[in-house]
Scaffold this active site. Structure first.
Site, PDB file in Angstrom:
ATOM      1  N   TYR A  57      30.439   0.521  64.659  1.00 10.69           N
ATOM      2  CA  TYR A  57      29.493   1.653  64.695  1.00 10.69           C
ATOM      3  C   TYR A  57      29.307   2.243  66.086  1.00 10.69           C
ATOM      4  O   TYR A  57      29.254   3.442  66.257  1.00 10.69           O
ATOM      5  CB  TYR A  57      28.123   1.208  64.148  1.00 10.69           C
ATOM      6  CG  TYR A  57      28.189   0.921  62.662  1.00 10.69           C
ATOM      7  CD1 TYR A  57      27.981   1.928  61.731  1.00 10.69           C
ATOM      8  CD2 TYR A  57      28.530  -0.350  62.187  1.00 10.69           C
ATOM      9  CE1 TYR A  57      28.081   1.692  60.371  1.00 10.69           C
ATOM     10  CE2 TYR A  57      28.640  -0.601  60.830  1.00 10.69           C
ATOM     11  CZ  TYR A  57      28.419   0.427  59.925  1.00 10.69           C
ATOM     12  OH  TYR A  57      28.539   0.191  58.580  1.00 10.69           O
ATOM     13  N   ARG A 110      34.963  -0.543  48.350  1.00 14.97           N
ATOM     14  CA  ARG A 110      34.603  -1.892  48.804  1.00 14.97           C
ATOM     15  C   ARG A 110      33.167  -2.171  48.372  1.00 14.97           C
ATOM     16  O   ARG A 110      32.240  -1.482  48.809  1.00 14.97           O
ATOM     17  CB  ARG A 110      34.739  -1.985  50.324  1.00 14.97           C
ATOM     18  CG  ARG A 110      34.227  -3.291  50.887  1.00 14.97           C
ATOM     19  CD  ARG A 110      34.463  -3.412  52.398  1.00 14.97           C
ATOM     20  NE  ARG A 110      33.888  -4.653  52.881  1.00 14.97           N
ATOM     21  CZ  ARG A 110      32.856  -4.737  53.717  1.00 14.97           C
ATOM     22  NH1 ARG A 110      32.296  -3.646  54.230  1.00 14.97           N
ATOM     23  NH2 ARG A 110      32.380  -5.898  54.070  1.00 14.97           N
ATOM     24  N   GLU A 138      34.105  -0.879  57.633  1.00 15.69           N
ATOM     25  CA  GLU A 138      32.851  -0.115  57.713  1.00 15.69           C
ATOM     26  C   GLU A 138      32.877   0.733  58.965  1.00 15.69           C
ATOM     27  O   GLU A 138      33.233   0.250  60.043  1.00 15.69           O
ATOM     28  CB  GLU A 138      31.611  -1.029  57.814  1.00 15.69           C
ATOM     29  CG  GLU A 138      31.175  -1.646  56.530  1.00 15.69           C
ATOM     30  CD  GLU A 138      29.917  -2.494  56.680  1.00 15.69           C
ATOM     31  OE1 GLU A 138      29.073  -2.202  57.563  1.00 15.69           O
ATOM     32  OE2 GLU A 138      29.792  -3.457  55.918  1.00 15.69           O
ATOM     33  N   GLU A 163      30.525  -9.576  58.118  1.00 12.36           N
ATOM     34  CA  GLU A 163      29.788  -9.699  59.380  1.00 12.36           C
ATOM     35  C   GLU A 163      29.044 -11.027  59.510  1.00 12.36           C
ATOM     36  O   GLU A 163      27.809 -11.063  59.559  1.00 12.36           O
ATOM     37  CB  GLU A 163      28.817  -8.522  59.543  1.00 12.36           C
ATOM     38  CG  GLU A 163      29.504  -7.174  59.486  1.00 12.36           C
ATOM     39  CD  GLU A 163      28.607  -6.007  59.903  1.00 12.36           C
ATOM     40  OE1 GLU A 163      27.410  -6.240  60.148  1.00 12.36           O
ATOM     41  OE2 GLU A 163      29.114  -4.883  60.008  1.00 12.36           O
ATOM     42  N   ASN A 182      34.489  -3.864  61.267  1.00 16.30           N
ATOM     43  CA  ASN A 182      33.346  -2.962  61.084  1.00 16.30           C
ATOM     44  C   ASN A 182      32.910  -2.492  62.457  1.00 16.30           C
ATOM     45  O   ASN A 182      32.703  -3.312  63.358  1.00 16.30           O
ATOM     46  CB  ASN A 182      32.164  -3.688  60.416  1.00 16.30           C
ATOM     47  CG  ASN A 182      32.485  -4.140  58.992  1.00 16.30           C
ATOM     48  OD1 ASN A 182      33.567  -3.894  58.476  1.00 16.30           O
ATOM     49  ND2 ASN A 182      31.535  -4.794  58.365  1.00 16.30           N
ATOM     50  N   HIS A 229      27.912 -10.682  51.218  1.00 15.09           N
ATOM     51  CA  HIS A 229      27.322  -9.674  52.091  1.00 15.09           C
ATOM     52  C   HIS A 229      25.832  -9.992  52.190  1.00 15.09           C
ATOM     53  O   HIS A 229      24.982  -9.234  51.748  1.00 15.09           O
ATOM     54  CB  HIS A 229      27.587  -8.264  51.541  1.00 15.09           C
ATOM     55  CG  HIS A 229      27.464  -7.158  52.552  1.00 15.09           C
ATOM     56  ND1 HIS A 229      28.481  -6.241  52.793  1.00 15.09           N
ATOM     57  CD2 HIS A 229      26.458  -6.811  53.374  1.00 15.09           C
ATOM     58  CE1 HIS A 229      28.081  -5.374  53.715  1.00 15.09           C
ATOM     59  NE2 HIS A 229      26.854  -5.697  54.082  1.00 15.09           N
TER      60      HIS A 229
END
Ligand code: FCB
Length: 500
Positions: free
Chosen positions: A326, A107, A401, A196, A324, A151
């Site tokens: 985290y 990606r 991600e 995002e 995504n 992005h």
């Protein structure tokens, strides 16, 4: 074109139990390690500004990130993406590395100011040629290209004309998407429009810790709407031009937890869910902005910038959704006892990135922390994936991600041993496998990142790569986590990390 379903790799492989991964040292007769289905994409992700460099080559103009980096005090150490990790010149070497690591997908993002330097009008041939070469190199290596159209690197010229708070930027984005679709659609089928958009809107125009560094809550809400609109218009443009396209968007959804079970803290969850998640999920997947978001922000704006027909324009059928993730987000009704904004893992700064929810407090989630200070908690990923699957059961999902920053060092023998990252990836892949066993239709996983790179306001101070980069020499060294990930990608089996 709908994304073809992935097929179970072998009928003799039972579905994973919804518990943790089975150790590879399991005794004969025990449950075999959970296996991911054949066709599941094993990838790594990067973005143009973070890796390409070559900032002034081939007619590329400045993006808002070039400008932001040149503004004193905005980026750690005055670092910039001017050279980054020189992926623009080293992409062949990088694709070879991906192939050695057994990756089946990559990606990357397309740099808007490289492809359409003024943000309007015709494309720059040299810019498109770079992405043609990159895509062809990937295809030759048997690696599926997955392109992100935006992005965060808006051409500066468009920001100078008002940026995402202005409707014309959404229209410009659709034109740009069409240029890229026309040029690459014959060979590239997996697309994600925006990466995002929450960060673009609320960190870029709300807290100002990302480019373009504006701190205006109404501009942030307007930006969110025009990012949504840009997404919808781009999907429509690509559908017309690339019939084989499998279209998506990548959202950094917040996995929310109340600090306490009190009604007030649960309401804080609702507010952050509205302005963090449903501000995009609502119009994109359900064709409307959430009523509670409009009410929470009514003192700021009447949302008159949303024209009749916009929500329907935004709600285009998607072939898959990129998630995504985290770390989870713990919130309370007030800021009492909360961590300073900069440590909450969501941007910081003195201005709030949460219009209409700026009194909400953020708290450290329990558990070990990465070098970003983010708690390691894979249950947040499971929570997001299963939540989406319940609400949108027919929408395939990919984790576009997921990863962690640690203070990696090159050992005396030249190797880079990063057991913490391996443990992080293992735990999160186990969560993905559990979410699949619990009904989520998961088609792929992309580790962030392939390479150590420019980590936005943190400059080169934070390393997320599977592959270590010596920023002085550009030497690439796969870390031990890359070797582990390669084995998972090759076998489709989630074996636990080998102990010391
Ligand atoms: C995400 C961004 C990505 C990278 C990771 C660590 O929010 O999409 O570019 O910076 O965080």
């Amino acid at each position: 074109m709908p994304l073809p379903p992935v097929t179970p790799s072998s009928p003799s492989t039972p579905a994973s139990p919804s518990g943790p991964a089975t150790p590879s040292t399991a005794l004969p007769g025990a449950t075999p390690p959970p296996r991911f289905p054949a066709g599941f994409l094993w990838g790594a992700a990067t973005s143009a500004y973070q890796v390409e460099g070559a900032a002034a080559e081939g007619g590329r103009t400045a993006s808002i990130w070039d400008t932001f980096c040149d503004t004193p005090g905005k980026v750690f150490g005055g670092h910039t993406g001017t050279v980054a990790v020189d992926h623009y010149h080293r992409f062949r070497e990088d694709v070879r590395l991906m192939a050695e690591l057994g990756l089946t997908a990559y990606r990357f993002s397309v740099s808007w100011p490289r492809v359409q330097p003024t943000g309007r009008g015709p494309a720059a041939r040299q810019g498109l040629d770079f992405y043609r070469r990159l895509t062809d190199e990937l295809l030759t290596a048997g690696i599926t290209p997955v392109a992100t159209l935006y992005h965060w690197d808006l051409p500066q010229e468009l920001e100078s004309a008002g940026g995402w708070p202005e409707r014309t930027t959404a229209e410009r984005f659709a034109d740009y998407a069409a240029l890229v679709g026309e040029a690459l659609g014959d060979r590239l089928h997996h697309w994600t429009t925006l990466n995002e958009p929450w960060c673009s809107a609320f960190l870029g125009y709300g807290s100002g810790v990302h480019a373009p560094g504006r701190t205006d809550p109404v501009a942030a809400l307007r930006a969110a709407h025009h990012l949504n609109l840009g997404h919808g218009l781009a999907v429509t443009a690509l559908r017309g031009l690339v019939p084989a396209a499998q279209l998506s968007v990548s959202l950094n959804l917040h996995a929310l937890r109340p600090l306490s079970p009190s009604a007030a803290d649960r309401d804080a969850v609702r507010r952050i869910d509205a302005v963090g998640n449903r501000v995009f999920l609502g119009p994109m997947l359900e064709g409307a902005y959430p009523e509670d978001l409009l009410a929470d922000t009514a003192h700021l704006t009447d949302w008159a910038f949303v024209r009749a027909g916009d929500p329907k324009e935004i709600q285009q059928p998607l072939d898959w959704l990129g998630v995504n993730y985290y770390t989870p987000t713990v919130v309370s009704a007030t800021a009492e006892g909360a961590v300073p904004a900069r440590e909450d893992g969501h941007g910081g700064g003195t201005d709030s990135p949460w219009p209409g929810a700026d009194r909400v407090g953020f708290h450290p989630a329990p558990g070990e922390r990465t070098a970003m200070g983010w708690a390691v908690d894979p249950t947040g990923l499971h929570q997001l994936l299963t939540g989406l699957a319940r609400r949108h059961p027919d929408l395939p999902l990919m984790v576009t991600e997921n990863g962690a920053s640690y203070e990696d060092e090159v050992g005396e023998d030249g190797t880079v041993d990063d057991p913490e990252r391996t443990a992080y990836l293992h735990a999160h892949l186990a969560a993905v496998r559990r979410a699949a066993a619990d009904g989520a239709d998961l088609r792929g996983y992309f580790a962030w990142s392939l390479l150590d790179n420019f980590e936005w306001a943190y400059g080169y101070a934070k390393r997320f790569g599977l592959v270590h980069v010596d920023f002085a020499t550009q030497a690439r060294t796969p870390k031990s986590s890359a070797r582990w990930y390669a084995r998972v990608a090759r076998t489709g089996e989630l074996r636990p990390p080998v102990g010391p």
